[in-house]
Every structure is written in C-alpha cells, then in structure tokens.
Design a protein around this motif. Structure first.
Motif, PDB file in Angstrom:
ATOM      1  N   ASN A 191       0.820  -1.211   0.000  1.00 15.22           N
ATOM      2  CA  ASN A 191       0.000   0.000   0.000  1.00 15.22           C
ATOM      3  C   ASN A 191       0.852   1.259   0.000  1.00 15.22           C
ATOM      4  O   ASN A 191       0.529   2.252  -0.665  1.00 15.22           O
ATOM      5  N   ARG A 192       1.958   1.221   0.742  1.00 12.46           N
ATOM      6  CA  ARG A 192       2.849   2.392   0.787  1.00 12.46           C
ATOM      7  C   ARG A 192       3.588   2.567  -0.532  1.00 12.46           C
ATOM      8  O   ARG A 192       3.680   3.683  -1.066  1.00 12.46           O
ATOM      9  N   PHE A 193       4.115   1.476  -1.079  1.00 11.27           N
ATOM     10  CA  PHE A 193       4.842   1.569  -2.345  1.00 11.27           C
ATOM     11  C   PHE A 193       3.902   1.950  -3.480  1.00 11.27           C
ATOM     12  O   PHE A 193       4.286   2.653  -4.415  1.00 11.27           O
ATOM     13  N   ARG A 194       2.660   1.483  -3.369  1.00  8.52           N
ATOM     14  CA  ARG A 194       1.668   1.833  -4.386  1.00  8.52           C
ATOM     15  C   ARG A 194       1.397   3.335  -4.381  1.00  8.52           C
ATOM     16  O   ARG A 194       1.209   3.945  -5.450  1.00  8.52           O
ATOM     17  N   THR A 195       1.372   3.940  -3.214  1.00  9.91           N
ATOM     18  CA  THR A 195       1.167   5.384  -3.124  1.00  9.91           C
ATOM     19  C   THR A 195       2.264   6.142  -3.854  1.00  9.91           C
ATOM     20  O   THR A 195       2.000   7.108  -4.581  1.00  9.91           O
ATOM     21  N   VAL A 196       3.498   5.685  -3.694  1.00  6.81           N
ATOM     22  CA  VAL A 196       4.626   6.340  -4.366  1.00  6.81           C
ATOM     23  C   VAL A 196       4.486   6.222  -5.882  1.00  6.81           C
ATOM     24  O   VAL A 196       4.647   7.205  -6.618  1.00  6.81           O
ATOM     25  N   VAL A 197       4.161   5.008  -6.354  1.00  7.12           N
ATOM     26  CA  VAL A 197       4.030   4.783  -7.796  1.00  7.12           C
ATOM     27  C   VAL A 197       2.831   5.543  -8.370  1.00  7.12           C
ATOM     28  O   VAL A 197       2.887   6.062  -9.484  1.00  7.12           O
ATOM     29  N   SER A 198       1.758   5.639  -7.609  1.00  9.38           N
ATOM     30  CA  SER A 198       0.536   6.281  -8.097  1.00  9.38           C
ATOM     31  C   SER A 198       0.592   7.802  -8.034  1.00  9.38           C
ATOM     32  O   SER A 198       0.121   8.481  -8.954  1.00  9.38           O
ATOM     33  N   GLU A 199       1.170   8.341  -6.958  1.00  8.81           N
ATOM     34  CA  GLU A 199       1.074   9.780  -6.715  1.00  8.81           C
ATOM     35  C   GLU A 199       2.387  10.540  -6.848  1.00  8.81           C
ATOM     36  O   GLU A 199       2.366  11.771  -6.975  1.00  8.81           O
ATOM     37  N   TYR A 200       3.508   9.825  -6.810  1.00  2.00           N
ATOM     38  CA  TYR A 200       4.802  10.521  -6.793  1.00  2.00           C
ATOM     39  C   TYR A 200       5.760   9.918  -7.818  1.00  2.00           C
ATOM     40  O   TYR A 200       6.925   9.656  -7.539  1.00  2.00           O
ATOM     41  N   GLN A 201       5.248   9.721  -9.041  1.00  2.00           N
ATOM     42  CA  GLN A 201       6.058   9.096 -10.087  1.00  2.00           C
ATOM     43  C   GLN A 201       7.246   9.942 -10.509  1.00  2.00           C
ATOM     44  O   GLN A 201       8.222   9.411 -11.035  1.00  2.00           O
ATOM     45  N   THR A 202       7.170  11.238 -10.317  1.00  2.00           N
ATOM     46  CA  THR A 202       8.249  12.115 -10.765  1.00  2.00           C
ATOM     47  C   THR A 202       9.376  12.245  -9.740  1.00  2.00           C
ATOM     48  O   THR A 202      10.348  12.959  -9.994  1.00  2.00           O
ATOM     49  N   THR A 203       9.261  11.559  -8.617  1.00  2.00           N
ATOM     50  CA  THR A 203      10.288  11.673  -7.583  1.00  2.00           C
ATOM     51  C   THR A 203      11.364  10.616  -7.756  1.00  2.00           C
ATOM     52  O   THR A 203      11.189   9.618  -8.474  1.00  2.00           O
TER      53      THR A 203
END
Length: 275
Positions: A191-203
C-alpha cells in the motif's frame, strides 16, 4: 456625590481604563483606535521595518477592526498574515491569509496570501521519518498557488518547493513501506509503495518503490504484479541499480520481467502519461 460613593467610582474608572479585558470577560479586548486608517497602517509598517513583527501584525489588524471599509483595510489583512509569518506565529499567519482569500478572492494580493499559507506550513516540515502532515498541507497550498496564479512572482519558488515536498513525502512513504516489508507485512508495505508509484512518479523514490513492489509481490506469490513492476522499472529506468535487483529476484524463480495489461501498475503508469 457622597464620599462613600467616590472610591467605588474611581475604582470602576480604573478597571475600565486599565483592565477592560477582565471587566468584559475577555483578556483580548482592546480599546478602540480612533486614529485614521493610514496612520495605523503606517505605524504597523514602521514596526515591520524595526523587526517587531508580532506587534506589527496586531497593529495591521487594528486597521481592519476599526476601519473595515477603508482603502487600507483589505491589504492590512494580508500584511497581518505576513507579519505573523515573520514572527513565527504560523497558525495565526494561516488564519489571517485564509481570511483574506475568503473575503477578497482574486484580488491583487491573493497570490501573496496563498504563498504565506504554503510557507507557514513549509517552515514546519520535518524529516522523512516523522509525520508529514505539514508537508502535505504545504504541498497542497503550493499546488493551489501554481494552479490559480501560474504567472505569480512566487510561482518559481513554489514549483521548486513542491518538488522538494513531493520527494520528501515519497521518502516518508518508502520509510514506512520498508518497515512493513522487513516485518513481512507485505500488504501494508504494498500500500505504501503503491502510493509512491501512483502519486509521486516524478520523484527519485519511484525506482525503489517499483523494485520493492516486485519483492513484496514475489513474497506473496502474486507473480503477474511482480513481473509487471520489474518490467515498468526496466523500461523506464534500464540502468537503475533497483532494476538489476528486481531482475535478479525474478531470475531466482526462473522468471523475467513482463508487463501485464490488467495490472494496476500498468494502468496507473500509463494513466499518468508515463511511457
């Protein structure tokens, strides 16, 4: 007037002049300032120049309190917000700036008020290991500034800080995700890694997030998602150390990266305009 009545009268007058907050049930009550609005405003400006920001903020507020229909009243609200920000009174700064935007949306100082809100939260951002409430609020405020006032003089700094905040929040998500992963709580980690991939792809955090998804999905035996995470990682970051690690994890099971169209990773990545 009798002698007996005189002391009580004097006492009452003293309370009215010296302790009006107490007699009206509020310590914050202030005497009315009958000076012209430009005079009060000028006094506040002088206090700013002298670095007495908190006192200046209260003086700016006196303009709006005593002369709400004057020319100086509108700007005094946003200047009070600025002075509170400079004084380190961030909650008061946000409150004053919010009030300005509510009463005077779209006016000349609106971008300044929005910037004060964003800065007031930004000043309280902590490291990635701590709660990121202020970081999220600051990011939301900067995003709003960029959306509503793209040509603002504050836009360049807002864009730069928004990038910093996105990476900080993504780093925090990764920190928590690794915590769960190392304790074999794979669903919580995903769930945490999914948040990064879904919402913070440019980081900068997205490469590791895709690798950790490969790792977590492999641990759960969800091969299709693991292959997809590795494939998206390899396609977009072929030289990444994280791709090499993800490729090695699949190789131990005789598998290779392969993108599956039904995967949420594929849909999210394409949905966000990524290759």
């Amino acid at each position: 007037m009798s002698r007996a009545a005189f002391p009580a009268t004097v006492l009452l007058a003293g309370l009215l002049l010296g302790g009006c907050g107490s007699i009206f049930g509020s310590d914050k009550a202030e005497l009315v300032n009958n000076d012209p609005p430009n005079v009060i405003y000028g006094q506040a400006e002088k206090m700013v120049d002298e670095g007495d920001f908190e006192k200046a903020a209260r003086q700016y507020e006196q303009v709006d309190i005593n002369h709400p229909y004057s020319q100086e009243a509108r700007r005094s609200i946003v200047m009070a917000a600025y002075a509170y920000y400079k004084a380190g009174k961030y909650d008061e700064a946000v409150s004053a700036a919010d009030r300005y935007l509510t009463l005077h949306p779209g006016t000349q100082e609106s971008d300044l008020a929005q910037n004060i809100i964003a800065m007031s939260y930004y000043e309280r951002v902590l490291d990635p290991k701590r709660d990121q409430t202020f970081a999220r609020r600051s990011l939301a405020a900067y995003d709003k500034l960029l959306q509503r006032y793209p040509n603002s003089r504050y836009a360049a700094e807002a864009a730069n800080r928004a990038r910093i905040l996105r990476d900080l929040i993504a780093a925090s998500e990764m920190q928590v995700g690794r915590y769960y992963l190392h304790r074999d709580n794979y669903l919580a980690a995903i769930n945490r890694f999914r948040t990064v991939v879904s919402e913070y792809q440019t980081t900068a955090q997205v490469e590791e997030a895709l690798m950790r998804l490969t790792e977590a999905y492999m641990a759960l035996g969800i091969v299709n998602e693991a292959q997809t995470a590795a494939a998206v990682l390899g396609h977009n970051f072929p030289d990444s150390k994280w791709y090499k690690h993800a490729y090695g994890l699949l190789g131990k099971r005789g598998l290779e990266p392969q993108e599956h169209e039904g995967s949420w990773i594929t849909q999210t990545w394409k949905g966000n305009g990524q290759a």
